[in-house]
Write an enzyme that holds these catalytic residues in place. Structure first.
Site, PDB file in Angstrom:
ATOM      1  N   ASP A 191       0.872  -1.174   0.000  1.00  0.00           N
ATOM      2  CA  ASP A 191       0.000   0.000   0.000  1.00  0.00           C
ATOM      3  C   ASP A 191       0.910   1.226   0.000  1.00  0.00           C
ATOM      4  O   ASP A 191       1.896   1.278   0.740  1.00  0.00           O
ATOM      5  CB  ASP A 191      -0.904  -0.010   1.233  1.00  0.00           C
ATOM      6  CG  ASP A 191      -1.839   1.180   1.282  1.00  0.00           C
ATOM      7  OD1 ASP A 191      -2.973   1.046   0.806  1.00  0.00           O
ATOM      8  OD2 ASP A 191      -1.427   2.234   1.804  1.00  0.00           O
ATOM      9  N   ASN A 199      -2.463  12.945  -4.689  1.00  0.00           N
ATOM     10  CA  ASN A 199      -3.699  13.262  -5.417  1.00  0.00           C
ATOM     11  C   ASN A 199      -4.204  14.657  -5.064  1.00  0.00           C
ATOM     12  O   ASN A 199      -4.642  15.421  -5.930  1.00  0.00           O
ATOM     13  CB  ASN A 199      -4.775  12.229  -5.101  1.00  0.00           C
ATOM     14  CG  ASN A 199      -4.759  11.052  -6.070  1.00  0.00           C
ATOM     15  OD1 ASN A 199      -4.288  11.170  -7.190  1.00  0.00           O
ATOM     16  ND2 ASN A 199      -5.265   9.920  -5.632  1.00  0.00           N
ATOM     17  N   ASP A 208      -2.537   9.024 -11.402  1.00  0.00           N
ATOM     18  CA  ASP A 208      -2.511   7.908 -12.354  1.00  0.00           C
ATOM     19  C   ASP A 208      -1.094   7.662 -12.875  1.00  0.00           C
ATOM     20  O   ASP A 208      -0.675   6.517 -13.067  1.00  0.00           O
ATOM     21  CB  ASP A 208      -3.456   8.187 -13.531  1.00  0.00           C
ATOM     22  CG  ASP A 208      -4.920   8.031 -13.159  1.00  0.00           C
ATOM     23  OD1 ASP A 208      -5.205   7.488 -12.067  1.00  0.00           O
ATOM     24  OD2 ASP A 208      -5.781   8.449 -13.961  1.00  0.00           O
ATOM     25  N   ASP A 236      -4.491   2.208  -4.672  1.00  0.00           N
ATOM     26  CA  ASP A 236      -3.031   2.170  -4.544  1.00  0.00           C
ATOM     27  C   ASP A 236      -2.582   0.905  -3.805  1.00  0.00           C
ATOM     28  O   ASP A 236      -1.537   0.895  -3.157  1.00  0.00           O
ATOM     29  CB  ASP A 236      -2.516   3.419  -3.826  1.00  0.00           C
ATOM     30  CG  ASP A 236      -3.061   3.555  -2.401  1.00  0.00           C
ATOM     31  OD1 ASP A 236      -4.192   3.086  -2.145  1.00  0.00           O
ATOM     32  OD2 ASP A 236      -2.355   4.117  -1.552  1.00  0.00           O
TER      33      ASP A 236
END
Length: 320
Positions: A191, A199, A208, A236
């Site tokens: 993770d 983001n 992305d 993620d």
């Protein structure tokens, strides 16, 4: 990411369709020995071939170094066939001349097979131990057969690949574990630390891009571990699955290597990764759902302990 041979084994009706491709090709050029191959960066494997009444040694499953194969000269970028009606007719083939002579190959026609995105799959080839003539109409018909085969490959590929990163997806993982968990192995549940901040600061398009770069890092890692698979579970969250047993020391070394890679970013993103490791024993039926739960619990402990680290799952106290 190149298609793997174990991925091909999961494609529905692959053997039957490969045989049909060879059969249709023989209808076009009955006197040729046809073979269908798949390629990696360094190797080529013969998947199927037509009945062989020539002096050319060929077998399904035959593995060749790509640098030793004439197929390496095919123009995949422009999807152009490679044609030698007589390999001895002054083509300046260099080192290939000896290899072709040793294999009794006198004529060669190689057609590139690529996925829709341009990634190389392999070839459909016609070879003979005698000189041949390959007319334009026959080559065009063979190209149409290859194009139909490409559509099939893409449909199967979409079923097992993540659309953003091109890593394997959860569906592939489930199918793979149905028949490939007997040897024992381990999973790394990864993770990203700080992905939400990326983001928020840079936007989802940048997010992305980061996910694609994570996929590239995982692909480079699995490239040196033939028994490893890289999978995107979603968001993620990623998984690296090792399909052969490894010692705790080996797994620790590999986890540290991944942590270093996933905390090194040219754009100086505030990113790292946390890993939960769960192992499964050889000989039994591995419960994939339970294995992922164990790895997830270990991942939680890594996050709780400060992130950018790995933790092994332990039965005694869930994780340590």
């Amino acid at each position: 990411m190149m298609v793997t041979f174990r991925e091909l084994e999961m494609y529905k009706n692959f053997d039957e369709l490969a045989e049909d491709v060879i059969g249709l090709a023989k209808e076009v050029l009955p006197d040729q020995l046809f073979y269908l191959s798949s390629m990696s960066e360094a190797q080529q494997i013969i998947l199927k071939h037509s009945p062989n009444d020539t002096a050319i040694p060929i077998a399904e499953g035959l593995m060749l170094n790509l640098e030793d194969s004439l197929c390496s000269r095919i123009d995949f970028k422009n999807k152009q066939p490679l044609v030698y009606e007589d390999v001895k007719d002054g083509h300046a083939l260099g080192a290939f001349e000896e290899k072709l002579e040793a294999a009794n190959v006198r004529s060669y026609l190689g057609l590139p097979i690529s996925f829709i995105n341009g990634e190389r799959f392999g070839t459909l080839c016609a070879v003979n131990d005698e000189k041949s003539q390959f007319d334009t109409k026959s080559i065009t018909l063979l190209q149409r057969i290859v194009r139909m085969f490409t559509y099939y490959l893409d449909l199967e590929r979409f079923a097992y690949r993540d659309s953003l990163t091109d890593l394997y997806n959860r569906h592939f993982l489930t199918r793979f574990f149905e028949g490939n968990s007997k040897a024992g192995g381990a999973v790394f549940f990864l993770d990203l630390d700080g992905f939400k901040k990326v983001n928020d600061l840079y936007g989802h398009d940048t997010g992305d891009v980061v996910l694609k770069e994570v996929a590239s890092k995982l692909q480079r890692f699995t490239a040196v571990h033939p028994d490893a698979l890289a999978i995107r579970l979603g968001g993620d969250e990623f998984l690296v699955c090792f399909t052969e047993p490894a010692s705790a020391a080996e797994l620790s070394e590999w986890a540290n290597r991944l942590l270093d890679s996933l905390s090194d970013w040219e754009a100086d993103y505030p990113l790292s990764a946390s890993i939960g490791i769960a192992q499964y024993a050889a000989g039994g039926d591995c419960d994939l759902k339970e294995l992922l739960q164990q790895a997830d619990q270990a991942l939680y402990q890594s996050k709780k302990a400060g992130k950018n680290r790995y933790t092994f799952y332990s039965v005694q106290n869930n994780a340590f």
